[in-house]
Design a protein around this motif. Structure first.
Motif, PDB file in Angstrom:
ATOM      1  N   THR A  71       0.958  -1.178   0.244  1.00 36.78           N
ATOM      2  CA  THR A  71      -0.190   0.052   0.090  1.00 36.78           C
ATOM      3  C   THR A  71       0.457   1.090  -0.454  1.00 36.78           C
ATOM      4  O   THR A  71       2.382   1.163   0.335  1.00 36.78           O
ATOM      5  N   ASP A  72       0.198   2.335  -0.237  1.00 43.12           N
ATOM      6  CA  ASP A  72       0.789   3.556  -0.529  1.00 43.12           C
ATOM      7  C   ASP A  72       1.088   4.025   1.130  1.00 43.12           C
ATOM      8  O   ASP A  72       0.874   3.869   1.929  1.00 43.12           O
ATOM      9  N   HIS A  73       2.395   4.474   0.929  1.00 38.38           N
ATOM     10  CA  HIS A  73       2.659   5.344   2.456  1.00 38.38           C
ATOM     11  C   HIS A  73       1.680   6.159   3.080  1.00 38.38           C
ATOM     12  O   HIS A  73       1.726   6.673   2.194  1.00 38.38           O
ATOM     13  N   SER A  78       4.040  13.473   0.578  1.00 37.02           N
ATOM     14  CA  SER A  78       5.287  14.656   2.023  1.00 37.02           C
ATOM     15  C   SER A  78       5.474  15.175   0.446  1.00 37.02           C
ATOM     16  O   SER A  78       6.018  14.548  -0.588  1.00 37.02           O
ATOM     17  N   PRO A  79       6.238  16.099   0.981  1.00 39.72           N
ATOM     18  CA  PRO A  79       7.208  17.225  -0.230  1.00 39.72           C
ATOM     19  C   PRO A  79       8.045  16.537  -0.859  1.00 39.72           C
ATOM     20  O   PRO A  79       8.729  17.230  -1.842  1.00 39.72           O
ATOM     21  N   HIS A  86       8.095  17.144  -4.226  1.00 36.92           N
ATOM     22  CA  HIS A  86       6.312  17.361  -4.590  1.00 36.92           C
ATOM     23  C   HIS A  86       6.424  16.169  -5.990  1.00 36.92           C
ATOM     24  O   HIS A  86       5.044  16.950  -6.903  1.00 36.92           O
ATOM     25  N   GLY A  87       6.679  15.677  -6.227  1.00 38.07           N
ATOM     26  CA  GLY A  87       6.729  14.439  -6.961  1.00 38.07           C
ATOM     27  C   GLY A  87       7.114  14.562  -8.409  1.00 38.07           C
ATOM     28  O   GLY A  87       7.164  14.528  -9.190  1.00 38.07           O
ATOM     29  N   GLY A  93      18.297  16.711  -7.143  1.00 33.39           N
ATOM     30  CA  GLY A  93      19.409  17.183  -6.438  1.00 33.39           C
ATOM     31  C   GLY A  93      18.814  18.595  -5.532  1.00 33.39           C
ATOM     32  O   GLY A  93      19.245  17.894  -4.343  1.00 33.39           O
ATOM     33  N   ILE A  94      18.069  19.181  -5.750  1.00 36.53           N
ATOM     34  CA  ILE A  94      17.218  19.858  -5.221  1.00 36.53           C
ATOM     35  C   ILE A  94      16.966  19.188  -3.882  1.00 36.53           C
ATOM     36  O   ILE A  94      16.990  19.420  -2.608  1.00 36.53           O
ATOM     37  N   ALA A  95      16.187  17.582  -3.560  1.00 36.38           N
ATOM     38  CA  ALA A  95      15.023  17.176  -2.125  1.00 36.38           C
ATOM     39  C   ALA A  95      16.583  16.507  -1.636  1.00 36.38           C
ATOM     40  O   ALA A  95      16.591  17.152  -0.392  1.00 36.38           O
TER      41      ALA A  95
END
Length: 130
Positions: A71-73, A78-79, A86-87, A93-95
């Motif tokens: 199932t999805d976490h 989350s961002p 945000h997907g 790299g920014i994340a």
């Protein structure tokens, strides 16, 4: 004969921390783009026996595998989920940089709290001795 051996110049703590931070940011911001987009070992092991098909714009698993029960976490929306902002694609790299900055900020904050607590305890013991 002296027990002290000279092993070279000492690096200051501040310089070490700055260099450490810069290297961590470079690794997170630059090298993360070179990371594989293929599933890792655990993902591929749970997918054995299944195939992914796209139906009505959604991916579905067909076959018999462990991943069908996944199932999805809870934090999947989350961002910084999936190592992206945000997907959005190509933001890993920014994340990574955001993750490093947040982690370093939390670590520095905890160290400052521990140092303040230790110095308060030390000054309290000194005042009790007088």
């Amino acid at each position: 004969m002296s027990a002290h051996t000279d092993v070279g110049p000492r690096v200051s703590r501040r310089l070490f921390l700055v260099v450490f931070g810069v290297v961590a940011l470079i690794i997170a911001g630059v090298l993360s783009y070179a990371a594989s987009s293929s599933p890792d070992g655990l993902d591929s092991a749970t997918m054995r026996g299944c195939q992914t098909v796209v139906t009505d714009g959604r991916e579905e698993l067909i076959g018999d595998c462990i991943a069908q029960q996944a199932t999805d976490h809870a934090l999947g929306s989350s961002p910084l989920a999936d190592y992206a902002l945000h997907g959005r694609t190509h933001t890993n790299g920014i994340a990574g940089v955001v993750g490093v900055v947040v982690t370093l900020a939390v670590a520095v904050g905890l160290f400052w709290l521990l140092i303040a607590r230790r110095s308060a305890r030390s000054s309290g013991e000194t005042a009790n001795e007088v």
